[in-house]
Design an enzyme around this catalytic site. Sequence first.
Site, PDB file in Angstrom:
ATOM      1  N   GLU A  40      77.694 -30.657  68.503  1.00 47.50           N
ATOM      2  CA  GLU A  40      77.693 -31.969  68.351  1.00 47.50           C
ATOM      3  C   GLU A  40      78.354 -32.782  68.340  1.00 47.50           C
ATOM      4  O   GLU A  40      79.874 -32.177  68.187  1.00 47.50           O
ATOM      5  CB  GLU A  40      76.402 -32.158  67.286  1.00 47.50           C
ATOM      6  CG  GLU A  40      76.284 -33.528  66.784  1.00 47.50           C
ATOM      7  CD  GLU A  40      75.071 -33.425  65.614  1.00 47.50           C
ATOM      8  OE1 GLU A  40      74.322 -34.401  64.971  1.00 47.50           O
ATOM      9  OE2 GLU A  40      75.088 -33.024  64.353  1.00 47.50           O
ATOM     10  N   LYS A 110      68.755 -38.579  69.640  1.00 47.32           N
ATOM     11  CA  LYS A 110      68.567 -37.448  68.480  1.00 47.32           C
ATOM     12  C   LYS A 110      67.491 -38.293  67.741  1.00 47.32           C
ATOM     13  O   LYS A 110      67.922 -39.386  66.931  1.00 47.32           O
ATOM     14  CB  LYS A 110      69.840 -37.003  68.005  1.00 47.32           C
ATOM     15  CG  LYS A 110      69.562 -36.850  66.291  1.00 47.32           C
ATOM     16  CD  LYS A 110      71.320 -36.592  65.260  1.00 47.32           C
ATOM     17  CE  LYS A 110      70.855 -35.262  64.293  1.00 47.32           C
ATOM     18  NZ  LYS A 110      72.526 -35.503  63.287  1.00 47.32           N
ATOM     19  N   CYS A 147      71.053 -30.667  65.824  1.00 44.06           N
ATOM     20  CA  CYS A 147      71.510 -30.358  64.388  1.00 44.06           C
ATOM     21  C   CYS A 147      70.118 -30.699  63.412  1.00 44.06           C
ATOM     22  O   CYS A 147      69.326 -29.512  63.513  1.00 44.06           O
ATOM     23  CB  CYS A 147      72.401 -31.173  64.084  1.00 44.06           C
ATOM     24  SG  CYS A 147      73.871 -31.141  62.648  1.00 44.06           S
TER      25      CYS A 147
END
Length: 265
Positions: A40, A110, A147
């Site tokens: 990431e 995200k 993540c």
Amino acid sequence: MKIAMGQFAVSRDPQDNAATCISLMQQALAGGAALLVLPEAVLARDNADPDHVINAAQPLDGPFMTALRAASKDNALTTVFTLHVPTADCKALNVLVALRGGEVITTYDKLHLYDAFNVQESRRVMPGTQIPPLIEVAGMKVGLMTCYDVRFPELARRLVLDGAEVLVLPAAWVRGPLKERHWEVLCSARALENTAFMVAVGECGPRNIGNSLAIDPLGVIVARGTEAPGLIFAELAASRLAEARSALPVLENRRFAKPELEAKK
């Protein structure tokens, strides 16, 4: 499908990080991988200046992505990573990019921002608003996560019900008490509870743990990295997926409806 996990310590210089990504792409291709997963936020990082990752953000047609697109142009390797893309008001989106054949084949913003353990990602990052798409790599359907998303089982379940056989997770997992344990348990759980492969790749260095993981559909870790930079290969066999889903038909046995994305409050 042969996959590669390329973990490294991201520097504050986007040009250096682009060179590292391109080197890992070349090594993955030489090793026969169809899919390379990178960490990431690979564009820039400065552990002494948390805002640098946002201040260094670039658009998807900026020099960082232009260099990576050029490096991918003449091959079929699919490379997945995230970078920060600027928005209005000095903020950014944390955008997962899937790159193949010189083109961005899909993106995902995200959804779950890391507002936990005394970190507030939402201070400078805008959350996504769409469920990630699936991509196809070497005949397997791949679902995309980033993540902190791994702490929310609804997303992984939704992707698998949409058809994902492999879940990929670029990450920058912050060190801390029990955090390595959280990483391994959560990644293994998402694989096992969904009978899907999980490929989770962590940024390494002084702040983040590295420890990339390839996990099979019965929760078995088949390949892993250490805390140091490296390129780790693994084989994901469709036959193993079929065996796992036959022996453990949790997707057929479930009683709950497919998760839907709630509007941001």
